[in-house]
Scaffold this motif. Sequence first.
Motif, mmCIF file in Angstrom:
data_model
loop_
_atom_site.group_PDB
_atom_site.id
_atom_site.type_symbol
_atom_site.label_atom_id
_atom_site.label_comp_id
_atom_site.label_asym_id
_atom_site.label_seq_id
_atom_site.Cartn_x
_atom_site.Cartn_y
_atom_site.Cartn_z
ATOM 1 N N ASP A 190 0.689 -1.180 0.076
ATOM 2 C CA ASP A 190 -0.042 0.100 0.107
ATOM 3 C C ASP A 190 0.779 1.194 0.080
ATOM 4 O O ASP A 190 0.563 2.148 -0.676
ATOM 5 C CB ASP A 190 -0.929 0.046 1.136
ATOM 6 N N GLU A 191 1.734 1.306 0.681
ATOM 7 C CA GLU A 191 2.736 2.461 0.712
ATOM 8 C C GLU A 191 3.914 2.535 0.137
ATOM 9 O O GLU A 191 4.570 3.617 -0.119
ATOM 10 C CB GLU A 191 3.055 2.832 2.683
ATOM 11 N N ARG A 192 4.515 1.373 -0.391
ATOM 12 C CA ARG A 192 5.765 1.509 -1.308
ATOM 13 C C ARG A 192 6.839 2.009 -0.487
ATOM 14 O O ARG A 192 7.535 3.055 -1.280
ATOM 15 C CB ARG A 192 5.460 2.058 -2.737
ATOM 16 N N PRO A 193 7.404 1.752 0.675
ATOM 17 C CA PRO A 193 8.602 2.414 1.043
ATOM 18 C C PRO A 193 9.711 1.933 0.340
ATOM 19 O O PRO A 193 9.781 0.899 -0.312
ATOM 20 C CB PRO A 193 8.638 1.746 2.500
ATOM 21 N N ASN A 194 10.758 2.807 0.243
ATOM 22 C CA ASN A 194 11.923 2.693 -0.270
ATOM 23 C C ASN A 194 12.942 1.705 0.475
ATOM 24 O O ASN A 194 13.963 1.147 0.158
ATOM 25 C CB ASN A 194 12.711 3.884 -0.759
ATOM 26 N N ILE A 195 12.810 1.606 1.783
ATOM 27 C CA ILE A 195 13.617 0.961 2.713
ATOM 28 C C ILE A 195 13.069 0.609 4.059
ATOM 29 O O ILE A 195 11.985 1.290 4.331
ATOM 30 C CB ILE A 195 14.752 1.917 3.175
ATOM 31 N N LEU A 196 13.291 -0.590 4.657
ATOM 32 C CA LEU A 196 12.838 -0.887 5.926
ATOM 33 C C LEU A 196 13.849 -0.825 6.829
ATOM 34 O O LEU A 196 15.035 -1.261 6.858
ATOM 35 C CB LEU A 196 12.287 -2.456 5.861
ATOM 36 N N HIS A 197 13.593 0.115 7.910
ATOM 37 C CA HIS A 197 14.651 0.182 9.266
ATOM 38 C C HIS A 197 13.981 -0.579 10.485
ATOM 39 O O HIS A 197 13.052 -0.002 11.027
ATOM 40 C CB HIS A 197 14.815 1.588 9.355
ATOM 41 N N CYS A 198 14.607 -1.607 10.772
ATOM 42 C CA CYS A 198 14.194 -2.562 11.953
ATOM 43 C C CYS A 198 14.752 -1.856 13.228
ATOM 44 O O CYS A 198 16.044 -1.645 13.100
ATOM 45 C CB CYS A 198 14.234 -3.789 11.741
ATOM 46 N N HIS A 199 14.080 -1.794 14.173
ATOM 47 C CA HIS A 199 14.711 -1.703 15.488
ATOM 48 C C HIS A 199 14.633 -2.796 16.466
ATOM 49 O O HIS A 199 15.063 -3.889 16.148
ATOM 50 C CB HIS A 199 14.241 -0.469 16.237
ATOM 51 N N ASN A 200 13.699 -2.692 17.411
ATOM 52 C CA ASN A 200 13.497 -3.754 18.353
ATOM 53 C C ASN A 200 12.295 -4.560 17.980
ATOM 54 O O ASN A 200 11.154 -4.531 18.350
ATOM 55 C CB ASN A 200 13.265 -3.449 19.771
ATOM 56 N N ILE A 201 12.402 -5.563 17.065
ATOM 57 C CA ILE A 201 11.528 -6.380 16.378
ATOM 58 C C ILE A 201 11.221 -7.791 17.071
ATOM 59 O O ILE A 201 10.179 -8.473 16.505
ATOM 60 C CB ILE A 201 11.765 -6.603 14.870
ATOM 61 N N TYR A 202 11.988 -8.356 17.820
ATOM 62 C CA TYR A 202 12.004 -9.803 18.129
ATOM 63 C C TYR A 202 10.663 -10.117 18.966
ATOM 64 O O TYR A 202 10.080 -9.310 19.911
ATOM 65 C CB TYR A 202 13.266 -9.848 19.097
ATOM 66 N N HIS A 203 10.325 -11.337 18.660
ATOM 67 C CA HIS A 203 9.161 -11.939 19.361
ATOM 68 C C HIS A 203 7.826 -11.524 19.131
ATOM 69 O O HIS A 203 7.023 -12.140 18.136
ATOM 70 C CB HIS A 203 9.307 -11.956 21.023
ATOM 71 N N GLN A 204 7.395 -10.368 19.086
ATOM 72 C CA GLN A 204 6.061 -9.709 19.099
ATOM 73 C C GLN A 204 5.928 -9.465 17.340
ATOM 74 O O GLN A 204 4.896 -9.890 16.810
ATOM 75 C CB GLN A 204 5.623 -8.424 19.597
ATOM 76 N N LEU A 205 7.051 -9.266 16.624
ATOM 77 C CA LEU A 205 7.166 -8.855 15.261
ATOM 78 C C LEU A 205 7.873 -10.089 14.558
ATOM 79 O O LEU A 205 7.389 -10.269 13.410
ATOM 80 C CB LEU A 205 7.592 -7.415 14.592
ATOM 81 N N THR A 206 9.102 -10.427 15.210
ATOM 82 C CA THR A 206 9.746 -11.508 14.797
ATOM 83 C C THR A 206 10.852 -11.084 13.382
ATOM 84 O O THR A 206 10.117 -10.431 12.626
ATOM 85 C CB THR A 206 9.015 -12.820 14.362
ATOM 86 N N PRO A 207 11.847 -11.707 13.190
ATOM 87 C CA PRO A 207 12.855 -11.346 12.046
ATOM 88 C C PRO A 207 12.269 -11.749 10.773
ATOM 89 O O PRO A 207 12.948 -11.451 9.634
ATOM 90 C CB PRO A 207 14.146 -11.792 12.619
ATOM 91 N N SER A 208 10.973 -12.461 10.898
ATOM 92 C CA SER A 208 10.266 -12.921 9.500
ATOM 93 C C SER A 208 9.876 -11.782 8.838
ATOM 94 O O SER A 208 9.809 -11.818 7.657
ATOM 95 C CB SER A 208 9.319 -13.875 9.668
ATOM 96 N N ILE A 209 9.551 -10.594 9.409
ATOM 97 C CA ILE A 209 9.246 -9.327 8.405
ATOM 98 C C ILE A 209 10.673 -8.989 7.556
ATOM 99 O O ILE A 209 10.489 -8.257 6.765
ATOM 100 C CB ILE A 209 8.878 -8.376 9.531
ATOM 101 N N ILE A 210 11.966 -9.435 8.098
ATOM 102 C CA ILE A 210 12.744 -8.984 7.376
ATOM 103 C C ILE A 210 12.693 -9.669 5.737
ATOM 104 O O ILE A 210 12.940 -9.187 4.831
ATOM 105 C CB ILE A 210 14.115 -9.372 8.084
ATOM 106 N N THR A 211 12.619 -10.958 6.009
ATOM 107 C CA THR A 211 12.641 -11.680 4.778
ATOM 108 C C THR A 211 10.991 -11.317 3.909
ATOM 109 O O THR A 211 11.358 -11.163 2.666
ATOM 110 C CB THR A 211 11.973 -13.356 5.179
ATOM 111 N N ALA A 212 9.946 -10.839 4.644
ATOM 112 C CA ALA A 212 8.949 -10.431 3.851
ATOM 113 C C ALA A 212 9.386 -8.925 2.988
ATOM 114 O O ALA A 212 8.767 -8.937 1.941
ATOM 115 C CB ALA A 212 7.983 -9.871 4.894
ATOM 116 N N ALA A 213 10.210 -8.069 3.617
ATOM 117 C CA ALA A 213 10.604 -6.994 2.811
ATOM 118 C C ALA A 213 11.360 -7.365 1.704
ATOM 119 O O ALA A 213 11.465 -7.111 0.735
ATOM 120 C CB ALA A 213 11.100 -6.174 3.944
#
Length: 453
Positions: free
Chosen positions: A134-157
Motif C-alpha cells: 500500500d505504501e511502497r516504502p524505499n527501505i525498511l529500518h528495523c529496531h527492536n522487532i524480536y518476538h512480537q514482530l519476529t525477524p520474519s518481517i525482514i524476509t517479507a521485505a
Amino acid sequence: MMETSFDFGEGPVVEGSAKRARARSELDAQHAGRDKFDESARHTLKVLFANKFFFRNGGSEVVMFDEMELMRSRNVGVVEFSMNDDRNIPSRFQPYFVSQKSYRTPSRSGKLRSALSLIHSPEAVSSIARLIEDERPNILHCHNIYHQLTPSIITAAAKRGIPVVLTLHDYKPVCPVYTQLSNGKVCTRCADGGFEALLAQRCADGSFGRSALLWAEARYHALAGSYRRVDKFIAPSKFMYEAIVRRFGTDKVVHIPNGIDTSRVEMSASDEGYVLYFGRLAPEKGVETLLRAHAADQAAWRLVVAGTGPLLEEFQRKYPAAEFKGHLTGPSLERTIKEAALIAVPSGWHENSPLSILEAMANGKPIVASRIGGIPELVRDGVTGLLSDPGDVSQLSENIRRLLADRDCRDKFGRCARRVVETDYSLESHGAALFSLYEGLIELAGLHKRIGS
C-alpha cells in the motif's frame, strides 16, 4: 528490551551475494557523509520503521522516534509498523499494527501457540506485506522487532526488493538471550552462530524449557536466512560492531553512534551532592554493586535510584538507606539528573551505547561506570568520568568518594563530557550518517533491479 530469543544454523547465502557485497562496499565508500537525493526525490522517499513498541518504552524507542523526526525534517516520508498497545503514540498506520501479544498464557495449548508465534509471526508477515504494497516504502529500518514482530518481517521485505537495515540495540543475532550473559557471567560462546551452548548452560534464567525455546528461535532464523537478508546492521558502538562482524562480516555492518540533541538540553550548573542511578533494576545492570558500595560506606553519601524492574522490592528490603524514587519520566527525571553530583552506571554486561550516559554527558555530569562493553567509548577514564571493573565494590566506592570530595574535578569532567557529546554524538551527525546509508542501499537496490530487468 531484554527477553529471551531462534536460529537453525547459518541460512543459505543469497545467489550473487559476493557481487552484492563488493558493490555495497564500493557504495559505502562513495556515499559516506554525502546527501545525493535532490529535494524532489526527498519528497517521494519513504522509510518504513518497525519496532514492537510504539511508545517510549526504552532506548530503542527513543532512538527510533528521534530518527523518524530527523527524516521528517528532511522531507522524507515516514511509515510505521508496530504492535497494538494502549500506551502507543497515535499513528495513522495503526490498522496495520499486529495484535497485542503476551507470552504468559496459563494453558498448554496457549503456550504452544505463543511459542510458535514468538519464532515466526504469520500475522506480522501478512500485515507488513500489505503495508509495503500500500505504501511502497524505499527501505525498511528495523529496531527492536524480536518476538512480537519476529525477524520474519525482514524476509517479507527482502522478497519484495526492499533493502533492510537493522539497528542493534542488543546482541540478539549472536546471543539468543540478548545479553551475552550466562547464569550471571559474561559469555560469547554463541557469537559465531552456533547456539548449542545455550542448551548446555541453560542460559535463559536456568530454565531448560525457555533455553530450548530460544535455541529453536535462533536455529529457525538461521535456516530461514532472516539475518542474512539484512543489508546493513547498524552498530551504535565499536564494541557491538566487532561482536557482529565476527558472524556476518565487515560488508554487513556499519558503525553509526547514537546521537542526542544537545540544543534541547541545557548544561546543568546545579549539584545537590547525591549519586544517581537511573534505569532498569535488573541483574545485568549491576545496581546491586552500587547498593553494596553505598552500604559498605555506611551510607555516608546520598544515593538516589530512579527506575523499576524485577529487583525493586528486593533492593528496597535489603538496602533501606538508599532512596528509591520509582520510575521517573519527563520533568521529574530531568530535574533529578540536573541536581545530581554524578551519575553511576555500574553495569555487569556488555552494554552497547547507553542513552543514559549520553543524557548525563549532555547535562554536564561526570560519570562513574563499569569498564565493560561499549561504555569506555563514552566514558573516558580520567577525562569525563572514572571507570572500575564490573562487580568491584571497593573500586566503585573509591571512585565515588573521590569525585564527591572534589567539586572542581566534577565540574571539569562535566564540561569535558558536554564537549565530547556535542562533538562526537550529535543527533544531526547521526541523522546525516543514517541518510547516507539509506541513500547507498536504495541506489544499490535500484541498480540490481535495472540489471535484472
